[in-house]
Motif scaffolding. Structure first.
Motif, PDB file in Angstrom:
ATOM      1  N   GLY A  37       0.828  -1.162   0.063  1.00 25.61           N
ATOM      2  CA  GLY A  37       0.126  -0.018  -0.091  1.00 25.61           C
ATOM      3  C   GLY A  37       0.626   1.241   0.083  1.00 25.61           C
ATOM      4  N   ARG A  38       1.944   1.211   0.707  1.00 26.59           N
ATOM      5  CA  ARG A  38       2.959   2.312   0.860  1.00 26.59           C
ATOM      6  C   ARG A  38       3.574   2.515  -0.461  1.00 26.59           C
ATOM      7  NH1 ARG A  38       3.690   0.495   5.900  1.00 26.59           N
ATOM      8  NH2 ARG A  38       5.639  -0.467   5.310  1.00 26.59           N
ATOM      9  N   HIS A  39       4.040   1.607  -1.075  1.00 28.75           N
ATOM     10  CA  HIS A  39       4.716   1.499  -2.578  1.00 28.75           C
ATOM     11  C   HIS A  39       3.664   2.263  -3.461  1.00 28.75           C
ATOM     12  CE1 HIS A  39       7.589  -2.010  -1.725  1.00 28.75           C
ATOM     13  NE2 HIS A  39       7.768  -0.973  -0.796  1.00 28.75           N
ATOM     14  N   ILE A  40       2.456   1.785  -3.424  1.00 25.13           N
ATOM     15  CA  ILE A  40       1.482   2.276  -4.522  1.00 25.13           C
ATOM     16  C   ILE A  40       1.296   3.905  -4.066  1.00 25.13           C
ATOM     17  CG2 ILE A  40      -1.061   2.116  -5.384  1.00 25.13           C
ATOM     18  CD1 ILE A  40       0.911  -0.010  -6.105  1.00 25.13           C
ATOM     19  N   LEU A  51      -3.547   5.524  -9.505  1.00 23.27           N
ATOM     20  CA  LEU A  51      -3.268   4.104 -10.291  1.00 23.27           C
ATOM     21  C   LEU A  51      -4.351   3.258 -10.380  1.00 23.27           C
ATOM     22  CD1 LEU A  51       0.400   4.025  -9.212  1.00 23.27           C
ATOM     23  CD2 LEU A  51      -0.347   4.995 -11.227  1.00 23.27           C
ATOM     24  N   PHE A  52      -4.968   3.168  -9.210  1.00 24.91           N
ATOM     25  CA  PHE A  52      -6.173   2.090  -9.076  1.00 24.91           C
ATOM     26  C   PHE A  52      -7.474   2.501  -8.407  1.00 24.91           C
ATOM     27  CE2 PHE A  52      -2.056  -0.381  -8.442  1.00 24.91           C
ATOM     28  CZ  PHE A  52      -2.383  -1.292  -9.523  1.00 24.91           C
ATOM     29  N   LYS A  53      -8.471   2.047  -8.853  1.00 28.46           N
ATOM     30  CA  LYS A  53      -9.643   2.280  -8.137  1.00 28.46           C
ATOM     31  C   LYS A  53     -10.053   1.065  -7.548  1.00 28.46           C
ATOM     32  CE  LYS A  53     -12.047   2.552 -12.495  1.00 28.46           C
ATOM     33  NZ  LYS A  53     -12.823   3.386 -13.343  1.00 28.46           N
ATOM     34  N   LEU A  54     -10.735   1.071  -6.546  1.00 22.41           N
ATOM     35  CA  LEU A  54     -11.413  -0.033  -5.874  1.00 22.41           C
ATOM     36  C   LEU A  54     -12.661  -0.331  -6.444  1.00 22.41           C
ATOM     37  CD1 LEU A  54     -10.364   0.410  -2.250  1.00 22.41           C
ATOM     38  CD2 LEU A  54      -9.586  -0.986  -3.808  1.00 22.41           C
ATOM     39  N   ASN A  55     -12.939  -1.609  -6.507  1.00 21.01           N
ATOM     40  CA  ASN A  55     -14.491  -2.018  -7.058  1.00 21.01           C
ATOM     41  C   ASN A  55     -14.680  -3.226  -6.340  1.00 21.01           C
ATOM     42  OD1 ASN A  55     -13.459  -3.959  -8.764  1.00 21.01           O
ATOM     43  ND2 ASN A  55     -13.700  -2.582 -10.515  1.00 21.01           N
ATOM     44  N   ARG A  56     -15.763  -3.978  -6.747  1.00 24.08           N
ATOM     45  CA  ARG A  56     -16.233  -5.138  -5.821  1.00 24.08           C
ATOM     46  C   ARG A  56     -15.395  -6.097  -6.329  1.00 24.08           C
ATOM     47  NH1 ARG A  56     -22.629  -5.161  -6.580  1.00 24.08           N
ATOM     48  NH2 ARG A  56     -23.132  -3.434  -5.199  1.00 24.08           N
ATOM     49  N   GLY A  57     -14.742  -6.205  -7.573  1.00 24.41           N
ATOM     50  CA  GLY A  57     -13.760  -7.229  -8.280  1.00 24.41           C
ATOM     51  C   GLY A  57     -12.245  -7.136  -7.733  1.00 24.41           C
ATOM     52  N   GLY A  58     -12.187  -6.158  -7.044  1.00 24.31           N
ATOM     53  CA  GLY A  58     -10.740  -5.790  -6.531  1.00 24.31           C
ATOM     54  C   GLY A  58     -10.101  -4.425  -6.787  1.00 24.31           C
ATOM     55  N   ALA A  64      -4.142   6.348 -15.534  1.00 23.40           N
ATOM     56  CA  ALA A  64      -2.728   6.506 -15.514  1.00 23.40           C
ATOM     57  C   ALA A  64      -2.101   5.361 -15.090  1.00 23.40           C
ATOM     58  CB  ALA A  64      -2.784   7.531 -14.199  1.00 23.40           C
ATOM     59  N   GLY A  65      -2.779   4.348 -14.264  1.00 21.66           N
ATOM     60  CA  GLY A  65      -2.335   2.941 -13.920  1.00 21.66           C
ATOM     61  C   GLY A  65      -1.870   2.471 -15.442  1.00 21.66           C
ATOM     62  N   SER A  66      -2.731   2.429 -16.374  1.00 21.53           N
ATOM     63  CA  SER A  66      -2.562   1.565 -17.932  1.00 21.53           C
ATOM     64  C   SER A  66      -1.326   2.197 -18.409  1.00 21.53           C
ATOM     65  CB  SER A  66      -3.796   1.792 -18.596  1.00 21.53           C
ATOM     66  OG  SER A  66      -4.900   1.184 -18.062  1.00 21.53           O
ATOM     67  N   LYS A  67      -1.237   3.469 -18.231  1.00 25.07           N
ATOM     68  CA  LYS A  67       0.044   4.060 -18.798  1.00 25.07           C
ATOM     69  C   LYS A  67       1.233   3.667 -18.149  1.00 25.07           C
ATOM     70  CE  LYS A  67       1.082   8.711 -20.745  1.00 25.07           C
ATOM     71  NZ  LYS A  67       0.816   9.926 -20.692  1.00 25.07           N
ATOM     72  N   LEU A  68       1.216   3.560 -16.687  1.00 22.32           N
ATOM     73  CA  LEU A  68       2.445   3.234 -16.086  1.00 22.32           C
ATOM     74  C   LEU A  68       2.710   1.644 -16.393  1.00 22.32           C
ATOM     75  CD1 LEU A  68       4.633   3.905 -14.018  1.00 22.32           C
ATOM     76  CD2 LEU A  68       2.940   3.435 -12.230  1.00 22.32           C
ATOM     77  N   MET A  69       1.599   1.065 -16.489  1.00 21.09           N
ATOM     78  CA  MET A  69       1.976  -0.359 -16.820  1.00 21.09           C
ATOM     79  C   MET A  69       2.542  -0.854 -18.096  1.00 21.09           C
ATOM     80  SD  MET A  69      -1.095  -3.528 -17.654  1.00 21.09           S
ATOM     81  CE  MET A  69      -1.394  -2.688 -19.130  1.00 21.09           C
ATOM     82  N   ALA A  70       2.437   0.329 -19.035  1.00 28.58           N
ATOM     83  CA  ALA A  70       3.189   0.129 -20.185  1.00 28.58           C
ATOM     84  C   ALA A  70       4.594   0.649 -20.005  1.00 28.58           C
ATOM     85  CB  ALA A  70       2.557   1.137 -21.341  1.00 28.58           C
TER      86      ALA A  70
END
Length: 123
Positions: A37-40, A51-58, A64-70
């Motif tokens: 959590g601290r790293h994120i 970078l992430f948003k929480l939803n029922r599936g996790g 921005a997260g997708s861009k960083l993933m690349a």
């Protein structure tokens, strides 16, 4: 001003993508949920966006997260090439690189498996 990022933060980011939650990513990396959590949070602070948003599936990637993933995928490719330089191997597209490592290294690199899959999907 150049922003420095810790490779462990990128690995934590990759593990959360692959595992879908901080807790399962922590288990995969043999690290604690609060550490991941601290790293994120550090990455988000330095990037200035979520970078992430929480939803029922996790946890789901934001734009921005997708861009960083690349970019994380490019880092993983560079890491493979860097490790090959010392052994004198030529690591170009289409060549096979075999690395013999101790038992701990695969669990450390496992979160990066998704990067290869993501690149194949995008191309």
């Amino acid at each position: 001003m150049m922003m420095q990022r810790n490779w462990a933060h990128i690995q934590s980011f990759a593990a959360v993508i692959e595992q879908g939650s901080l807790s399962t990513a922590g288990l995969a990396l043999h690290n604690s949920q609060p550490t991941l959590g601290r790293h994120i949070a550090t990455l988000e602070s330095r990037i200035g966006d979520r970078l992430f948003k929480l939803n029922r599936g996790g946890m789901k990637l934001t734009k921005a997260g997708s861009k960083l993933m690349a970019y994380a995928g490019q880092m993983a490719d560079a890491a493979v090439r860097i490790s090959a330089v010392g052994s004198g191997q030529n690591v170009e597209k289409g060549n096979t690189l075999r690395i013999t490592v101790c038992q701990l290294v695969p669990s450390f690199l496992r979160p990066l498996r998704w990067l290869d899959c993501a690149r194949r999907i995008q191309t």
